[in-house]
Design an enzyme around this catalytic site. Sequence first.
Site, PDB file in Angstrom:
ATOM      1  N   LYS A   1      45.581  87.214  32.740  1.00 30.47           N
ATOM      2  CA  LYS A   1      44.587  86.302  32.176  1.00 30.47           C
ATOM      3  C   LYS A   1      44.610  84.952  32.882  1.00 30.47           C
ATOM      4  CE  LYS A   1      44.806  88.514  27.630  1.00 30.47           C
ATOM      5  NZ  LYS A   1      45.779  89.534  28.004  1.00 30.47           N
TER       6      LYS A   1
ATOM      7  N   GLU B   1      46.163  77.721  25.658  1.00 29.49           N
ATOM      8  CA  GLU B   1      44.746  77.412  25.693  1.00 29.49           C
ATOM      9  C   GLU B   1      44.315  76.884  24.327  1.00 29.49           C
ATOM     10  OE1 GLU B   1      42.776  81.031  26.649  1.00 29.49           O
ATOM     11  OE2 GLU B   1      42.978  81.895  24.658  1.00 29.49           O
TER      12      GLU B   1
ATOM     13  N   HIS C   1      43.372  92.491  15.709  1.00 29.80           N
ATOM     14  CA  HIS C   1      42.843  92.233  17.050  1.00 29.80           C
ATOM     15  C   HIS C   1      42.166  93.456  17.654  1.00 29.80           C
ATOM     16  CE1 HIS C   1      44.885  88.357  16.951  1.00 29.80           C
ATOM     17  NE2 HIS C   1      45.984  88.985  16.592  1.00 29.80           N
TER      18      HIS C   1
ATOM     19  N   ARG D   1      37.122  98.276  32.866  1.00 27.15           N
ATOM     20  CA  ARG D   1      36.974  99.677  32.450  1.00 27.15           C
ATOM     21  C   ARG D   1      35.753  99.787  31.541  1.00 27.15           C
ATOM     22  NH1 ARG D   1      38.332  99.037  27.164  1.00 27.15           N
ATOM     23  NH2 ARG D   1      40.022  97.591  26.675  1.00 27.15           N
TER      24      ARG D   1
END
Length: 624
Positions: free
Chosen positions: A116, A183, A218, A274
């Site tokens: 990431k 973040e 999640h 994907r």
Amino acid sequence: MISSLLVANRGEIACRILRTCRAAGIRTVAVHSDADENALHARVADATVRLPGVSPAETYLRGDLIVRAAVAAGADAVHPGYGFLSENAGFARAVLDAGLVWVGPPPEAIEAMASKTRAKELLGIAPLGEVTEADLPVLVKAAAGGGGRGMRVVRRLDDLPAALAGARSEAASAFGDGEVFVEPYVQDGRHVEVQILADTHGTVWVLGTRDCSLQRRHQKVIEEAPAPGLPPRLTEELYDTAVRAARAVGYVGAGTVEFLVAGDRAHFLEMNTRLQVEHPVTEAVFGVDLVALQLRIAEGHALDEEAPRARGHAVEARLYAEDPARDWAPQTGTLHRLSVPEGVRLDTGYTDGDEITVHYDPMLAKAVAHAPTRAEAVRRLADALERAAVHGPATNRDLLVRSLRHEEFGTARMDTGFYERHLKDLTEPAPDPYAPLAAALADSRSRSRFGGWRNVPSQPHTKRYLMAGEEHEAAYHHTRGGGLAADGVDVVHADPGLVVLEVAGVRRRFEVARYGDRVYVNTTALTALPRFPDPAAQHVPGSLLAPMPGTVVRVAEGLSVGAAVRAGQPLLWLEAMKMQHQISAPAPGTLTALDAAPGQQVQVGALLAVVQPTQDAGNRATDH
């Protein structure tokens, strides 16, 4: 040209890829674990290869065995599906090194987007450096992996060092990579993503947005396309970022760029290299087959210069074998029947009679509705799910119906905190009060048509059922003419599969299906109780039973019989369907039995431990 393709996956996505291959005239090869020998994907492929010597959970992660299987079966291409090895650059290279066609992006693109932090750097997005009070709250996040592991929300500056250390440790354990970054934390934002498709000739299509905000643990539950209510300027910003991400890594094939949207601001999350689980809503809106396009791109064909135009709205709901009211506990058992009304797309890896095991993700199917407007698509999907026949383990079907009909979802005001706010209300039992009577009347017809009538006044026939955790008794009479009667209702019709009741002038139909002691009346599930319960089957108060089949992976450190425990104290952990489930003390008391040990496999209902409540312990002490 691809003539034979191996699907390096299982379940729903494997069946979905096999379906497109068959339509395209491409022969197919499936791989399977021992647990999946009779799974649907193995039954519908033209050829199958057993992957030996590994556990069911690890089988589809053995890239070396899968490449060997492709070569042995004469396949000339490999499609990875989603999950498992679909974003593994090493596996992609192994496929290419074996001289096979890889139906996916270049390994270099997979590697670039696997981290990431690297992905953000490519887009010119810098993680937070030194965090100050003004930056709070922030999110500490693992650079690799996902699923919530290696993730911590920090609201106080003093908590940051511990959060960093904990996230690094968890990430290293889960992904073999302890890198984390910080973040801004977006409270209750919307999860919005952009579908892209790129060929080897420099063309990149943007196939609209999707909203995937309704999530648990999640993981997405309900998705739709396009994402409703986005300002045009923000939509264009999302499109631009998605194309920049694709071009930055020389992307090829289908990919998804994900964002967290708060107000009119979008925060880049990651790029999934994907096919996504929720790709059918994009297919419905744009009238395309994304798998067919993946295959054409892999063969070297060019996309048209212009992407197709969007039409209407589509909504998808994931049907899981799980109990949302019990911390989303996965369920196992026989799926006796699964069907939805016509007009709704159902993607599944199961057929009637298949077994739902503990080895894999509990998703049974995806139901997709498409209509000219969002309101029509939502209404159509909710109605179809409500009418669906889902006979087997407990599922989240009722939760899905209620979620789709919730006012917050209907007005497109949902966000990722939806279930945290509404789960209790959405899982309140609402059983049909006439279901036990309908079950009893149907059962009486399956046994004898006339044998229950007596020529003298007598007590009514009674049957007991467990429904929504409570016992219900149904009473009825046999009439002289061979009919059935019950107090307060008119029995219009009764046979083993259909009961029609009239209440206050309104007639209702009840479709009944029975499998052993399990009875389904329309969408209500009941368990027939024996007339004379077996005393040996009863457990003492405070017994903790296994909520699903699984493996005991851990017992709380220092826990032993005789120990005092507090309410909610974790006692042990079960692993099932790739998730760990905590078993906690239901009340303060004393641990009087511990029948579980690490590594032990248990079946549903197995006794794990007994916590004698403090009050009972006190009463017994007084008696002695």
